[in-house]
Design a protein around this motif. Structure first.
Motif, PDB file in Angstrom:
ATOM      1  N   MET A 193       0.858  -1.176   0.000  1.00  0.00           N
ATOM      2  CA  MET A 193       0.000   0.000   0.000  1.00  0.00           C
ATOM      3  C   MET A 193       0.903   1.239   0.000  1.00  0.00           C
ATOM      4  O   MET A 193       1.821   1.338   0.803  1.00  0.00           O
ATOM      5  N   ASP A 194       0.651   2.156  -0.926  1.00  0.00           N
ATOM      6  CA  ASP A 194       1.493   3.350  -0.987  1.00  0.00           C
ATOM      7  C   ASP A 194       1.125   4.331   0.139  1.00  0.00           C
ATOM      8  O   ASP A 194       0.131   4.152   0.848  1.00  0.00           O
ATOM      9  N   LEU A 195       1.949   5.353   0.291  1.00  0.00           N
ATOM     10  CA  LEU A 195       1.806   6.292   1.408  1.00  0.00           C
ATOM     11  C   LEU A 195       0.442   6.976   1.410  1.00  0.00           C
ATOM     12  O   LEU A 195      -0.200   7.083   2.463  1.00  0.00           O
ATOM     13  N   GLN A 196      -0.027   7.434   0.258  1.00  0.00           N
ATOM     14  CA  GLN A 196      -1.321   8.123   0.215  1.00  0.00           C
ATOM     15  C   GLN A 196      -2.472   7.183   0.573  1.00  0.00           C
ATOM     16  O   GLN A 196      -3.438   7.600   1.215  1.00  0.00           O
ATOM     17  N   GLN A 197      -2.383   5.920   0.192  1.00  0.00           N
ATOM     18  CA  GLN A 197      -3.406   4.947   0.589  1.00  0.00           C
ATOM     19  C   GLN A 197      -3.388   4.742   2.105  1.00  0.00           C
ATOM     20  O   GLN A 197      -4.439   4.614   2.727  1.00  0.00           O
ATOM     21  N   GLN A 198      -2.188   4.697   2.678  1.00  0.00           N
ATOM     22  CA  GLN A 198      -2.072   4.549   4.129  1.00  0.00           C
ATOM     23  C   GLN A 198      -2.694   5.754   4.840  1.00  0.00           C
ATOM     24  O   GLN A 198      -3.406   5.599   5.835  1.00  0.00           O
ATOM     25  N   VAL A 199      -2.423   6.956   4.328  1.00  0.00           N
ATOM     26  CA  VAL A 199      -2.989   8.179   4.909  1.00  0.00           C
ATOM     27  C   VAL A 199      -4.508   8.114   4.866  1.00  0.00           C
ATOM     28  O   VAL A 199      -5.185   8.378   5.866  1.00  0.00           O
ATOM     29  N   LYS A 200      -5.071   7.733   3.727  1.00  0.00           N
ATOM     30  CA  LYS A 200      -6.530   7.644   3.591  1.00  0.00           C
ATOM     31  C   LYS A 200      -7.117   6.615   4.562  1.00  0.00           C
ATOM     32  O   LYS A 200      -8.171   6.837   5.160  1.00  0.00           O
ATOM     33  N   GLN A 201      -6.422   5.504   4.736  1.00  0.00           N
ATOM     34  CA  GLN A 201      -6.895   4.468   5.660  1.00  0.00           C
ATOM     35  C   GLN A 201      -6.894   4.988   7.104  1.00  0.00           C
ATOM     36  O   GLN A 201      -7.851   4.777   7.840  1.00  0.00           O
ATOM     37  N   ILE A 202      -5.830   5.673   7.493  1.00  0.00           N
ATOM     38  CA  ILE A 202      -5.754   6.232   8.850  1.00  0.00           C
ATOM     39  C   ILE A 202      -6.851   7.271   9.030  1.00  0.00           C
ATOM     40  O   ILE A 202      -7.569   7.272  10.046  1.00  0.00           O
ATOM     41  N   GLU A 203      -7.026   8.150   8.065  1.00  0.00           N
ATOM     42  CA  GLU A 203      -8.055   9.188   8.171  1.00  0.00           C
ATOM     43  C   GLU A 203      -9.450   8.586   8.304  1.00  0.00           C
ATOM     44  O   GLU A 203     -10.305   9.145   8.990  1.00  0.00           O
ATOM     45  N   ALA A 204      -9.672   7.436   7.675  1.00  0.00           N
ATOM     46  CA  ALA A 204     -10.988   6.797   7.719  1.00  0.00           C
ATOM     47  C   ALA A 204     -11.250   6.070   9.040  1.00  0.00           C
ATOM     48  O   ALA A 204     -12.409   5.876   9.415  1.00  0.00           O
ATOM     49  N   THR A 205     -10.185   5.693   9.756  1.00  0.00           N
ATOM     50  CA  THR A 205     -10.384   4.860  10.944  1.00  0.00           C
ATOM     51  C   THR A 205      -9.928   5.496  12.255  1.00  0.00           C
ATOM     52  O   THR A 205     -10.394   5.091  13.318  1.00  0.00           O
ATOM     53  N   ALA A 206      -9.039   6.454  12.205  1.00  0.00           N
ATOM     54  CA  ALA A 206      -8.495   7.035  13.441  1.00  0.00           C
ATOM     55  C   ALA A 206      -9.525   7.911  14.139  1.00  0.00           C
ATOM     56  O   ALA A 206     -10.390   8.509  13.504  1.00  0.00           O
TER      57      ALA A 206
ATOM     58  N   ASN B   7      10.952   7.043   2.090  1.00  0.00           N
ATOM     59  CA  ASN B   7      10.353   5.981   1.277  1.00  0.00           C
ATOM     60  C   ASN B   7      10.343   4.687   2.073  1.00  0.00           C
ATOM     61  O   ASN B   7      11.290   4.382   2.790  1.00  0.00           O
ATOM     62  N   GLY B   8       9.259   3.947   1.946  1.00  0.00           N
ATOM     63  CA  GLY B   8       9.149   2.669   2.643  1.00  0.00           C
ATOM     64  C   GLY B   8       8.573   2.764   4.039  1.00  0.00           C
ATOM     65  O   GLY B   8       8.425   1.751   4.717  1.00  0.00           O
ATOM     66  N   ALA B   9       8.233   3.974   4.488  1.00  0.00           N
ATOM     67  CA  ALA B   9       7.637   4.126   5.823  1.00  0.00           C
ATOM     68  C   ALA B   9       6.205   3.592   5.818  1.00  0.00           C
ATOM     69  O   ALA B   9       5.525   3.589   4.794  1.00  0.00           O
ATOM     70  N   HIS B  10       5.772   3.122   6.974  1.00  0.00           N
ATOM     71  CA  HIS B  10       4.395   2.667   7.163  1.00  0.00           C
ATOM     72  C   HIS B  10       3.747   3.535   8.231  1.00  0.00           C
ATOM     73  O   HIS B  10       4.380   3.837   9.251  1.00  0.00           O
ATOM     74  N   ILE B  11       2.503   3.923   7.993  1.00  0.00           N
ATOM     75  CA  ILE B  11       1.770   4.735   8.964  1.00  0.00           C
ATOM     76  C   ILE B  11       0.728   3.836   9.616  1.00  0.00           C
ATOM     77  O   ILE B  11      -0.059   3.185   8.927  1.00  0.00           O
ATOM     78  N   LEU B  12       0.748   3.811  10.947  1.00  0.00           N
ATOM     79  CA  LEU B  12      -0.114   2.899  11.697  1.00  0.00           C
ATOM     80  C   LEU B  12      -0.794   3.610  12.856  1.00  0.00           C
ATOM     81  O   LEU B  12      -0.227   4.539  13.432  1.00  0.00           O
ATOM     82  N   ILE B  13      -1.957   3.131  13.228  1.00  0.00           N
ATOM     83  CA  ILE B  13      -2.538   3.504  14.513  1.00  0.00           C
ATOM     84  C   ILE B  13      -1.945   2.508  15.501  1.00  0.00           C
ATOM     85  O   ILE B  13      -2.124   1.301  15.363  1.00  0.00           O
ATOM     86  N   SER B  14      -1.203   3.000  16.478  1.00  0.00           N
ATOM     87  CA  SER B  14      -0.443   2.113  17.374  1.00  0.00           C
ATOM     88  C   SER B  14      -0.814   2.336  18.840  1.00  0.00           C
ATOM     89  O   SER B  14       0.032   2.646  19.674  1.00  0.00           O
ATOM     90  N   ASN B  15      -2.074   2.158  19.142  1.00  0.00           N
ATOM     91  CA  ASN B  15      -2.524   2.330  20.527  1.00  0.00           C
ATOM     92  C   ASN B  15      -2.164   1.153  21.424  1.00  0.00           C
ATOM     93  O   ASN B  15      -2.363   1.216  22.627  1.00  0.00           O
ATOM     94  N   ASN B  16      -1.627   0.085  20.854  1.00  0.00           N
ATOM     95  CA  ASN B  16      -1.342  -1.124  21.641  1.00  0.00           C
ATOM     96  C   ASN B  16       0.134  -1.302  21.981  1.00  0.00           C
ATOM     97  O   ASN B  16       0.527  -2.337  22.476  1.00  0.00           O
ATOM     98  N   ARG B  17       0.964  -0.310  21.756  1.00  0.00           N
ATOM     99  CA  ARG B  17       2.399  -0.445  22.009  1.00  0.00           C
ATOM    100  C   ARG B  17       2.812  -0.023  23.428  1.00  0.00           C
ATOM    101  O   ARG B  17       3.955  -0.176  23.805  1.00  0.00           O
ATOM    102  N   HIS B  18       1.873   0.535  24.159  1.00  0.00           N
ATOM    103  CA  HIS B  18       2.158   0.999  25.522  1.00  0.00           C
ATOM    104  C   HIS B  18       1.096   0.421  26.452  1.00  0.00           C
ATOM    105  O   HIS B  18      -0.072   0.326  26.085  1.00  0.00           O
ATOM    106  N   LEU B  19       1.490   0.051  27.651  1.00  0.00           N
ATOM    107  CA  LEU B  19       0.588  -0.654  28.562  1.00  0.00           C
ATOM    108  C   LEU B  19      -0.147   0.288  29.515  1.00  0.00           C
ATOM    109  O   LEU B  19      -0.164   0.068  30.725  1.00  0.00           O
ATOM    110  N   PHE B  20      -0.765   1.323  28.980  1.00  0.00           N
ATOM    111  CA  PHE B  20      -1.467   2.291  29.813  1.00  0.00           C
ATOM    112  C   PHE B  20      -2.878   2.500  29.286  1.00  0.00           C
ATOM    113  O   PHE B  20      -3.143   2.285  28.103  1.00  0.00           O
ATOM    114  N   GLU B  21      -3.757   2.943  30.160  1.00  0.00           N
ATOM    115  CA  GLU B  21      -5.117   3.296  29.759  1.00  0.00           C
ATOM    116  C   GLU B  21      -5.099   4.727  29.234  1.00  0.00           C
ATOM    117  O   GLU B  21      -4.493   5.603  29.850  1.00  0.00           O
ATOM    118  N   PRO B  22      -5.791   4.979  28.131  1.00  0.00           N
ATOM    119  CA  PRO B  22      -5.828   6.360  27.620  1.00  0.00           C
ATOM    120  C   PRO B  22      -6.594   7.279  28.562  1.00  0.00           C
ATOM    121  O   PRO B  22      -7.512   6.853  29.257  1.00  0.00           O
TER     122      PRO B  22
END
Length: 178
Positions: free
Chosen positions: A1-14, A88-103
């Motif tokens: 998935m290219d960068l712009q597709q990743q951005v659109k996916q994050i915008e749709a779900t974040a 180039n080659g970066a991935h954009i992710l929602i990463s709420n599970n990388r830390h063991l704390f409650e938001p």
């Protein structure tokens, strides 16, 4: 998935307050906080003079596997997600599970975000970095899990204190004007 597709996916779900990880191919990540409307708040390059801009541009051209090189002064900025400089080659992710704390509650995250937006900081990989900022906004604790040989999910008290002092000062100032 290219960068712009990743951005659109994050915008749709974040949703507001989600941790956004810009995972670089060299093994480390840049972090920000999703701020609705397709925007992210993150440690960005501070306003700089021509010489520093030339140095940064030269280094980024020499090391194209890095995004914006945070050298010295940084500024907390709110920008469209697709405008964060990544290699180039970066991935954009929602990463709420990388830390063991409650938001924190959204109003607490907004309070911290508002107080820190447009503030300048001196970047320090170990004590004041982009992951410290993002986790402070989300959890109220500054944490960085990507520093090698450091224990994971341990609060960086120096960064938490730096950010908390600014939030407290701004809240006190606002209360005086009410």
């Amino acid at each position: 998935m290219d960068l712009q597709q990743q951005v659109k996916q994050i915008e749709a779900t974040a949703t507001f307050g989600d941790l956004i990880e810009f995972s670089y191919p060299i093994g480390y990540s840049h972090w920000g906080v999703y701020d609705e409307d397709g925007h992210v708040i993150h440690f960005a390059v501070a306003d700089e003079g021509r010489l520093m801009n030339n140095i940064r541009t030269s280094l980024q051209n020499f090391f194209p596997i890095c995004g914006d090189l945070l050298l010295g002064e940084t500024k907390i900025r709110r920008v469209p997600l697709g405008e964060v400089t990544v290699p180039n080659g970066a991935h954009i992710l929602i990463s709420n599970n990388r830390h063991l704390f409650e938001p924190s509650a959204p109003e607490d995250m907004r309070r911290r975000r508002d107080a820190l937006l447009n503030e300048d900081f001196t970047y320090n990989l170990f004590t004041l970095n982009c992951e410290h900022f993002a986790t402070f906004v989300r959890y109220g604790k500054a944490v960085c899990n990507q520093i090698p040989a450091r224990a994971k999910n341990i609060e960086c008290e120096t960064a938490t204190a730096t950010f908390s002092d600014i939030v407290s000062t701004k809240e006190t100032t606002q209360d005086l004007y009410k």
